[in-house]
Motif scaffolding. Structure first.
Motif, PDB file in Angstrom:
ATOM      1  N   ASP A  98       9.930  22.499 -35.118  1.00  0.00           N
ATOM      2  CA  ASP A  98       9.443  21.204 -35.599  1.00  0.00           C
ATOM      3  C   ASP A  98      10.472  20.111 -35.357  1.00  0.00           C
ATOM      4  OD1 ASP A  98       7.158  22.482 -36.430  1.00  0.00           O
ATOM      5  OD2 ASP A  98       7.802  22.677 -38.523  1.00  0.00           O
ATOM      6  N   GLU A  99      11.746  20.438 -35.541  1.00  0.00           N
ATOM      7  CA  GLU A  99      12.802  19.436 -35.367  1.00  0.00           C
ATOM      8  C   GLU A  99      12.872  18.944 -33.928  1.00  0.00           C
ATOM      9  OE1 GLU A  99      16.084  17.000 -36.357  1.00  0.00           O
ATOM     10  OE2 GLU A  99      14.703  18.125 -37.659  1.00  0.00           O
ATOM     11  N   ASN A 100      12.610  19.821 -32.969  1.00  0.00           N
ATOM     12  CA  ASN A 100      12.734  19.458 -31.559  1.00  0.00           C
ATOM     13  C   ASN A 100      11.389  19.414 -30.829  1.00  0.00           C
ATOM     14  OD1 ASN A 100      15.890  19.587 -30.943  1.00  0.00           O
ATOM     15  ND2 ASN A 100      15.394  21.286 -32.331  1.00  0.00           N
ATOM     16  N   ARG A 101      10.296  19.491 -31.590  1.00  0.00           N
ATOM     17  CA  ARG A 101       8.944  19.413 -31.032  1.00  0.00           C
ATOM     18  C   ARG A 101       8.743  20.446 -29.912  1.00  0.00           C
ATOM     19  NH1 ARG A 101       7.836  12.827 -30.686  1.00  0.00           N
ATOM     20  NH2 ARG A 101       8.143  12.412 -32.922  1.00  0.00           N
ATOM     21  N   LEU A 102       9.145  21.656 -30.228  1.00  0.00           N
ATOM     22  CA  LEU A 102       8.975  22.750 -29.280  1.00  0.00           C
ATOM     23  C   LEU A 102       7.761  23.589 -29.692  1.00  0.00           C
ATOM     24  CD1 LEU A 102      12.700  23.923 -28.931  1.00  0.00           C
ATOM     25  CD2 LEU A 102      11.364  22.654 -27.248  1.00  0.00           C
ATOM     26  N   LYS A 103       7.084  24.088 -28.700  1.00  0.00           N
ATOM     27  CA  LYS A 103       5.927  24.942 -28.946  1.00  0.00           C
ATOM     28  C   LYS A 103       5.899  26.040 -27.897  1.00  0.00           C
ATOM     29  CE  LYS A 103       2.699  21.990 -26.358  1.00  0.00           C
ATOM     30  NZ  LYS A 103       3.739  21.090 -25.882  1.00  0.00           N
ATOM     31  N   VAL A 104       4.981  26.996 -28.078  1.00  0.00           N
ATOM     32  CA  VAL A 104       4.862  28.108 -27.142  1.00  0.00           C
ATOM     33  C   VAL A 104       4.581  27.583 -25.740  1.00  0.00           C
ATOM     34  CG1 VAL A 104       3.514  30.162 -26.550  1.00  0.00           C
ATOM     35  CG2 VAL A 104       4.085  29.699 -28.938  1.00  0.00           C
ATOM     36  N   GLY A 105       5.389  28.042 -24.789  1.00  0.00           N
ATOM     37  CA  GLY A 105       5.254  27.605 -23.407  1.00  0.00           C
ATOM     38  C   GLY A 105       6.309  26.605 -22.981  1.00  0.00           C
ATOM     39  N   ASP A 106       6.973  25.959 -23.962  1.00  0.00           N
ATOM     40  CA  ASP A 106       8.027  24.989 -23.624  1.00  0.00           C
ATOM     41  C   ASP A 106       9.295  25.725 -23.206  1.00  0.00           C
ATOM     42  OD1 ASP A 106       6.303  22.990 -24.238  1.00  0.00           O
ATOM     43  OD2 ASP A 106       7.148  22.557 -26.220  1.00  0.00           O
ATOM     44  N   THR A 107      10.176  25.002 -22.509  1.00  0.00           N
ATOM     45  CA  THR A 107      11.452  25.544 -22.040  1.00  0.00           C
ATOM     46  C   THR A 107      12.598  24.742 -22.625  1.00  0.00           C
ATOM     47  OG1 THR A 107      10.446  26.305 -19.967  1.00  0.00           O
ATOM     48  CG2 THR A 107      12.832  26.096 -19.998  1.00  0.00           C
ATOM     49  N   PHE A 108      13.648  25.411 -23.058  1.00  0.00           N
ATOM     50  CA  PHE A 108      14.855  24.756 -23.542  1.00  0.00           C
ATOM     51  C   PHE A 108      16.052  25.528 -23.008  1.00  0.00           C
ATOM     52  CE2 PHE A 108      13.811  28.027 -26.541  1.00  0.00           C
ATOM     53  CZ  PHE A 108      15.018  28.531 -26.994  1.00  0.00           C
ATOM     54  N   ARG A 109      17.232  24.918 -23.094  1.00  0.00           N
ATOM     55  CA  ARG A 109      18.433  25.526 -22.531  1.00  0.00           C
ATOM     56  C   ARG A 109      19.419  25.863 -23.647  1.00  0.00           C
ATOM     57  NH1 ARG A 109      18.371  24.964 -17.008  1.00  0.00           N
ATOM     58  NH2 ARG A 109      20.536  25.713 -16.902  1.00  0.00           N
ATOM     59  N   VAL A 110      20.041  27.055 -23.497  1.00  0.00           N
ATOM     60  CA  VAL A 110      21.029  27.524 -24.469  1.00  0.00           C
ATOM     61  C   VAL A 110      22.337  27.746 -23.728  1.00  0.00           C
ATOM     62  CG1 VAL A 110      21.637  29.360 -26.081  1.00  0.00           C
ATOM     63  CG2 VAL A 110      19.281  28.568 -25.940  1.00  0.00           C
ATOM     64  N   ARG A 111      23.442  27.284 -24.338  1.00  0.00           N
ATOM     65  CA  ARG A 111      24.768  27.392 -23.723  1.00  0.00           C
ATOM     66  C   ARG A 111      25.509  28.575 -24.332  1.00  0.00           C
ATOM     67  NH1 ARG A 111      26.311  22.876 -25.115  1.00  0.00           N
ATOM     68  NH2 ARG A 111      27.702  23.462 -26.833  1.00  0.00           N
ATOM     69  N   SER A 112      26.181  29.358 -23.491  1.00  0.00           N
ATOM     70  CA  SER A 112      26.950  30.503 -23.974  1.00  0.00           C
ATOM     71  C   SER A 112      28.067  30.027 -24.898  1.00  0.00           C
ATOM     72  CB  SER A 112      27.538  31.291 -22.803  1.00  0.00           C
ATOM     73  OG  SER A 112      28.424  30.472 -22.053  1.00  0.00           O
ATOM     74  N   ALA A 113      28.560  30.948 -25.720  1.00  0.00           N
ATOM     75  CA  ALA A 113      29.557  30.567 -26.718  1.00  0.00           C
ATOM     76  C   ALA A 113      30.838  30.041 -26.088  1.00  0.00           C
ATOM     77  CB  ALA A 113      29.867  31.762 -27.623  1.00  0.00           C
ATOM     78  N   ASP A 114      31.180  30.546 -24.893  1.00  0.00           N
ATOM     79  CA  ASP A 114      32.393  30.049 -24.246  1.00  0.00           C
ATOM     80  C   ASP A 114      32.144  28.789 -23.448  1.00  0.00           C
ATOM     81  OD1 ASP A 114      30.951  30.980 -22.114  1.00  0.00           O
ATOM     82  OD2 ASP A 114      32.321  32.621 -21.615  1.00  0.00           O
ATOM     83  N   GLY A 115      30.895  28.314 -23.428  1.00  0.00           N
ATOM     84  CA  GLY A 115      30.560  27.061 -22.756  1.00  0.00           C
ATOM     85  C   GLY A 115      30.513  27.122 -21.252  1.00  0.00           C
ATOM     86  N   GLU A 116      30.643  28.298 -20.660  1.00  0.00           N
ATOM     87  CA  GLU A 116      30.700  28.391 -19.201  1.00  0.00           C
ATOM     88  C   GLU A 116      29.330  28.541 -18.549  1.00  0.00           C
ATOM     89  OE1 GLU A 116      33.292  31.536 -18.126  1.00  0.00           O
ATOM     90  OE2 GLU A 116      35.084  30.603 -19.019  1.00  0.00           O
ATOM     91  N   ARG A 117      28.314  28.974 -19.296  1.00  0.00           N
ATOM     92  CA  ARG A 117      27.007  29.210 -18.702  1.00  0.00           C
ATOM     93  C   ARG A 117      25.919  28.615 -19.569  1.00  0.00           C
ATOM     94  NH1 ARG A 117      29.963  33.527 -18.890  1.00  0.00           N
ATOM     95  NH2 ARG A 117      28.912  34.274 -20.771  1.00  0.00           N
ATOM     96  N   THR A 118      24.830  28.234 -18.952  1.00  0.00           N
ATOM     97  CA  THR A 118      23.625  27.827 -19.668  1.00  0.00           C
ATOM     98  C   THR A 118      22.456  28.649 -19.145  1.00  0.00           C
ATOM     99  OG1 THR A 118      23.129  26.060 -18.096  1.00  0.00           O
ATOM    100  CG2 THR A 118      24.470  25.480 -20.028  1.00  0.00           C
ATOM    101  N   THR A 119      21.544  28.946 -20.025  1.00  0.00           N
ATOM    102  CA  THR A 119      20.387  29.769 -19.670  1.00  0.00           C
ATOM    103  C   THR A 119      19.115  29.072 -20.125  1.00  0.00           C
ATOM    104  OG1 THR A 119      21.690  31.793 -19.930  1.00  0.00           O
ATOM    105  CG2 THR A 119      19.289  32.014 -19.991  1.00  0.00           C
ATOM    106  N   PRO A 120      18.181  28.796 -19.225  1.00  0.00           N
ATOM    107  CA  PRO A 120      16.886  28.245 -19.640  1.00  0.00           C
ATOM    108  C   PRO A 120      16.019  29.340 -20.257  1.00  0.00           C
ATOM    109  CG  PRO A 120      16.909  28.563 -17.270  1.00  0.00           C
ATOM    110  CD  PRO A 120      18.280  28.938 -17.755  1.00  0.00           C
ATOM    111  N   MET A 121      15.351  29.016 -21.336  1.00  0.00           N
ATOM    112  CA  MET A 121      14.503  29.984 -22.030  1.00  0.00           C
ATOM    113  C   MET A 121      13.123  29.385 -22.260  1.00  0.00           C
ATOM    114  SD  MET A 121      16.975  31.647 -24.904  1.00  0.00           S
ATOM    115  CE  MET A 121      18.638  32.189 -24.510  1.00  0.00           C
ATOM    116  N   THR A 122      12.128  30.244 -22.179  1.00  0.00           N
ATOM    117  CA  THR A 122      10.745  29.852 -22.440  1.00  0.00           C
ATOM    118  C   THR A 122      10.333  30.367 -23.813  1.00  0.00           C
ATOM    119  OG1 THR A 122      10.208  29.965 -20.086  1.00  0.00           O
ATOM    120  CG2 THR A 122       8.366  30.007 -21.635  1.00  0.00           C
ATOM    121  N   VAL A 123       9.762  29.490 -24.609  1.00  0.00           N
ATOM    122  CA  VAL A 123       9.317  29.867 -25.946  1.00  0.00           C
ATOM    123  C   VAL A 123       8.038  30.698 -25.823  1.00  0.00           C
ATOM    124  CG1 VAL A 123       8.574  29.055 -28.212  1.00  0.00           C
ATOM    125  CG2 VAL A 123      10.317  27.786 -26.933  1.00  0.00           C
ATOM    126  N   VAL A 124       8.080  31.936 -26.326  1.00  0.00           N
ATOM    127  CA  VAL A 124       6.881  32.785 -26.318  1.00  0.00           C
ATOM    128  C   VAL A 124       6.332  33.000 -27.725  1.00  0.00           C
ATOM    129  CG1 VAL A 124       7.514  33.999 -24.203  1.00  0.00           C
ATOM    130  CG2 VAL A 124       8.290  34.891 -26.422  1.00  0.00           C
TER     131      VAL A 124
END
Length: 409
Positions: A139-165
């Protein structure tokens, strides 16, 4: 005699039908409910978790890999209580839970945490970057099933796109005191194990000192009896020391043991009815033989063999038994299902003190008349016919025609 045989055959068939229905329901309960075995060990890898899940007798398993991650392009939730917003260890505001099968997690399996849309993480998601996020974060980020967002690894070296299922709702309320972001219930998300490994600290292949490891493996087995064998096989894989092996069989005992007791009771019914039926019919045949002594004496005087006379009584009783078996089969097909539900479904009507897992709900017992059951009833009925005529007929073998006719006169 036909009425007595009908009662005996109906009770025998009922016992066999109840045994078969209990066995089917017990097998289904072992697959759906089963027993959960939780294994923990330092340095446990996903590869070892997969080998544990492939052990004989394991129906289903789940591996848990908890890591921390940061957000990129969206805003994690923050504590609304006053506190030091800058405090934290810098490893990321998101608590990422790598799982193989989210349906095996206790909050999901017992229904305290529910999916509001979409689905959970399944074994088929291996190799995919998908996520199940909390309702408040969505709700805070207006995300729903099918949307994609990016998560950054804890060491900040990588990002991974994820799809909300999927989107779930955690019943935990917001803390009333300041809480680090990664401990807020809204910042929890579930991803496949492979995705969690990529987000973990250390190198990408998971071989560094800070690499993400499996915190626990949960294995579902059919019954508590298999736990000892599973423990021995676990020792072969992990060594004899250094791992924690815990068995949770409460749900199994609550729902499977009553079914086993019904099956045992049905087996006892079969034996009691068979013995009582042979005794009752034996007494009836004995009375008939006494009433027909003059007939027997005349036949013996005419040269008839004694064993043929006993065989005649056996055939007469068997001729009455076979129609009784057919009528019992008809009665079983008409009333068997309702009787089975009354006995096997009785425990479901009792209130329970603890919540029951939705995936442990058992289907109503299926009671059906099988040819094998009718054959067993027919066999026992014929056996009762033979026993109930041969034993009383022993007295005939010990008498002579003159003695029978003299006693009758």
């Amino acid at each position: 005699m036909l009425a007595i045989f009908l009662v005996i055959c109906t009770l025998l068939l009922g016992g066999f039908l109840l045994q078969a229905a209990a066995a089917r329901q017990e097998a289904g309960a072992q697959r759906t409910i089963g027993v959960d075995v939780t294994i923990r060990k330092e340095g446990l890898t996903p590869a070892l978790a997969d080998r544990l899940g492939a052990l004989p007798g394991v129906h289903r398993y789940n591996a848990e890999v908890p890591v921390r991650a940061g957000a990129q392009g969206f805003t994690p939730l923050a504590s609304k209580a006053p506190g030091d917003a800058a405090a934290g260890d810098g490893k990321g505001a998101l608590a990422v839970n790598g799982v193989r099968d989210s349906g095996m997690l206790l909050p999901f399996s017992y229904g305290s945490t529910k999916l509001t849309s979409g689905r959970g993480i399944t074994p088929e998601d291996a190799g995919r970057d998908v996520a199940v996020i909390e309702q408040r974060l969505a709700d805070e980020n207006r995300l729903k099933v099918g949307d994609t967002f990016r998560v950054r690894s804890a060491d900040g070296e990588r990002t991974t796109p994820m799809t909300v299922v999927g989107v779930f709702r955690d019943p935990a309320r917001e803390p009333t005191v300041w809480t680090p972001p990664h401990q807020l219930p809204g910042n929890q998300l579930y991803v496949p194990v492979g995705t969690a490994q990529k987000l973990g600290e250390g190198d990408r292949e998971g071989e560094g000192d800070g690499a993400a490891t499996v915190s626990a493996v949960v294995l579902k087995i059919g019954s508590p009896d298999r736990a000892r064998e599973l423990h021995a096989r676990t020792e072969e894989l992990l060594g004899k020391d250094g791992f924690d092996f815990r068995v949770n069989d409460k749900a199994y005992k609550d729902q499977v043991l009553p079914i086993q007791r019904v099956g045992t009771f049905a087996g006892l019914i079969v034996w009691v009815i068979a013995l009582a039926g042979a005794l009752i019919l034996g007494l009836i045949v004995m009375l008939q033989i006494r009433e027909r002594r003059s007939e027997l004496g005349v036949l013996l005087a005419l040269g008839e063999k004694k064993w043929k006379l006993i065989g005649q009584h056996a055939v007469e009783v068997a001729a009455v038994a076979l129609p009784a078996v057919a009528l019992a089969a008809l009665a079983g097909s008409l009333a068997g299902q309702s009787a089975g539900e009354a006995l096997l479904g009785r425990e479901d009507d009792k209130p329970v003190s603890a919540p029951r897992a939705p995936d442990t709900e058992m289907a109503p017992p299926t009671v059906r008349v099988e040819p094998a059951d009718v054959g067993k009833v027919a066999g026992i009925a014929l056996g009762i016919s033979l026993v109930s005529t041969v034993i009383p007929g022993i007295g005939i073998l010990r008498l002579h025609p003159r003695s029978i006719l003299t006693d009758t006169a």
